[in-house]
Design a protein around this motif. Structure first.
Motif, PDB file in Angstrom:
ATOM      1  N   SER A 126       0.825  -1.208   0.000  1.00 44.33           N
ATOM      2  CA  SER A 126       0.000   0.000   0.000  1.00 44.33           C
ATOM      3  C   SER A 126       0.861   1.261   0.000  1.00 44.33           C
ATOM      4  CB  SER A 126      -0.956   0.011   1.189  1.00 44.33           C
ATOM      5  OG  SER A 126      -0.240   0.013   2.407  1.00 44.33           O
ATOM      6  N   GLN A 127       1.986   1.247   0.702  1.00 46.65           N
ATOM      7  CA  GLN A 127       2.875   2.404   0.707  1.00 46.65           C
ATOM      8  C   GLN A 127       3.511   2.613  -0.659  1.00 46.65           C
ATOM      9  OE1 GLN A 127       5.300   1.063   3.994  1.00 46.65           O
ATOM     10  NE2 GLN A 127       4.537   2.713   5.308  1.00 46.65           N
ATOM     11  N   ARG A 128       3.858   1.530  -1.342  1.00 52.14           N
ATOM     12  CA  ARG A 128       4.430   1.651  -2.686  1.00 52.14           C
ATOM     13  C   ARG A 128       3.398   2.167  -3.679  1.00 52.14           C
ATOM     14  NH1 ARG A 128       7.213  -4.036  -3.492  1.00 52.14           N
ATOM     15  NH2 ARG A 128       5.518  -4.600  -2.127  1.00 52.14           N
ATOM     16  N   VAL A 129       2.159   1.718  -3.544  1.00 48.29           N
ATOM     17  CA  VAL A 129       1.091   2.194  -4.437  1.00 48.29           C
ATOM     18  C   VAL A 129       0.842   3.683  -4.212  1.00 48.29           C
ATOM     19  CG1 VAL A 129      -1.379   2.013  -4.932  1.00 48.29           C
ATOM     20  CG2 VAL A 129       0.003  -0.056  -4.721  1.00 48.29           C
ATOM     21  N   ILE A 130       0.821   4.107  -2.972  1.00 47.57           N
ATOM     22  CA  ILE A 130       0.613   5.528  -2.659  1.00 47.57           C
ATOM     23  C   ILE A 130       1.764   6.365  -3.206  1.00 47.57           C
ATOM     24  CG2 ILE A 130       0.546   7.210  -0.771  1.00 47.57           C
ATOM     25  CD1 ILE A 130      -1.051   5.091   0.828  1.00 47.57           C
ATOM     26  N   ALA A 131       2.999   5.916  -3.023  1.00 48.29           N
ATOM     27  CA  ALA A 131       4.160   6.657  -3.538  1.00 48.29           C
ATOM     28  C   ALA A 131       4.102   6.746  -5.057  1.00 48.29           C
ATOM     29  CB  ALA A 131       5.449   5.991  -3.087  1.00 48.29           C
ATOM     30  N   GLY A 132       3.727   5.669  -5.723  1.00 45.89           N
ATOM     31  CA  GLY A 132       3.605   5.682  -7.180  1.00 45.89           C
ATOM     32  C   GLY A 132       2.514   6.620  -7.654  1.00 45.89           C
ATOM     33  N   ALA A 133       1.382   6.628  -6.958  1.00 45.51           N
ATOM     34  CA  ALA A 133       0.279   7.505  -7.336  1.00 45.51           C
ATOM     35  C   ALA A 133       0.656   8.973  -7.150  1.00 45.51           C
ATOM     36  CB  ALA A 133      -0.966   7.174  -6.511  1.00 45.51           C
ATOM     37  N   VAL A 134       1.358   9.288  -6.068  1.00 48.15           N
ATOM     38  CA  VAL A 134       1.796  10.668  -5.828  1.00 48.15           C
ATOM     39  C   VAL A 134       2.791  11.104  -6.905  1.00 48.15           C
ATOM     40  CG1 VAL A 134       3.115  12.145  -4.245  1.00 48.15           C
ATOM     41  CG2 VAL A 134       1.320  10.661  -3.363  1.00 48.15           C
ATOM     42  N   ALA A 135       3.721  10.222  -7.261  1.00 50.22           N
ATOM     43  CA  ALA A 135       4.693  10.552  -8.306  1.00 50.22           C
ATOM     44  C   ALA A 135       4.000  10.752  -9.649  1.00 50.22           C
ATOM     45  CB  ALA A 135       5.744   9.446  -8.413  1.00 50.22           C
TER      46      ALA A 135
END
Length: 59
Positions: free
Chosen positions: A15-24
């Motif tokens: 979930s943290q990786r998905v959030i970081a990818g979405a923000v980027a």
């Protein structure tokens, strides 16, 4: 004698990786759209060649 330091990495959850990818992705789209449709000619011309190289139409 040589001092060495090692970096400690903390594994991220899915979930943290998905959030970081979405923000980027969102930041990239804002920057691309902001320069692509900028009203100021200096911003527009400053990113002109890069936009065309990436296939982004600007005029």
């Amino acid at each position: 004698m040589t001092n060495t330091t090692t970096a400690t990495t903390i594994p991220l959850s899915l979930s943290q990786r998905v959030i970081a990818g979405a923000v980027a992705l969102l930041l990239g789209l804002v920057l691309l759209g902001g320069t692509g449709f900028a009203g100021d000619f200096r911003l527009h011309n400053g990113a002109h060649d890069t936009r065309h190289a990436m296939g982004f139409p600007c005029h």
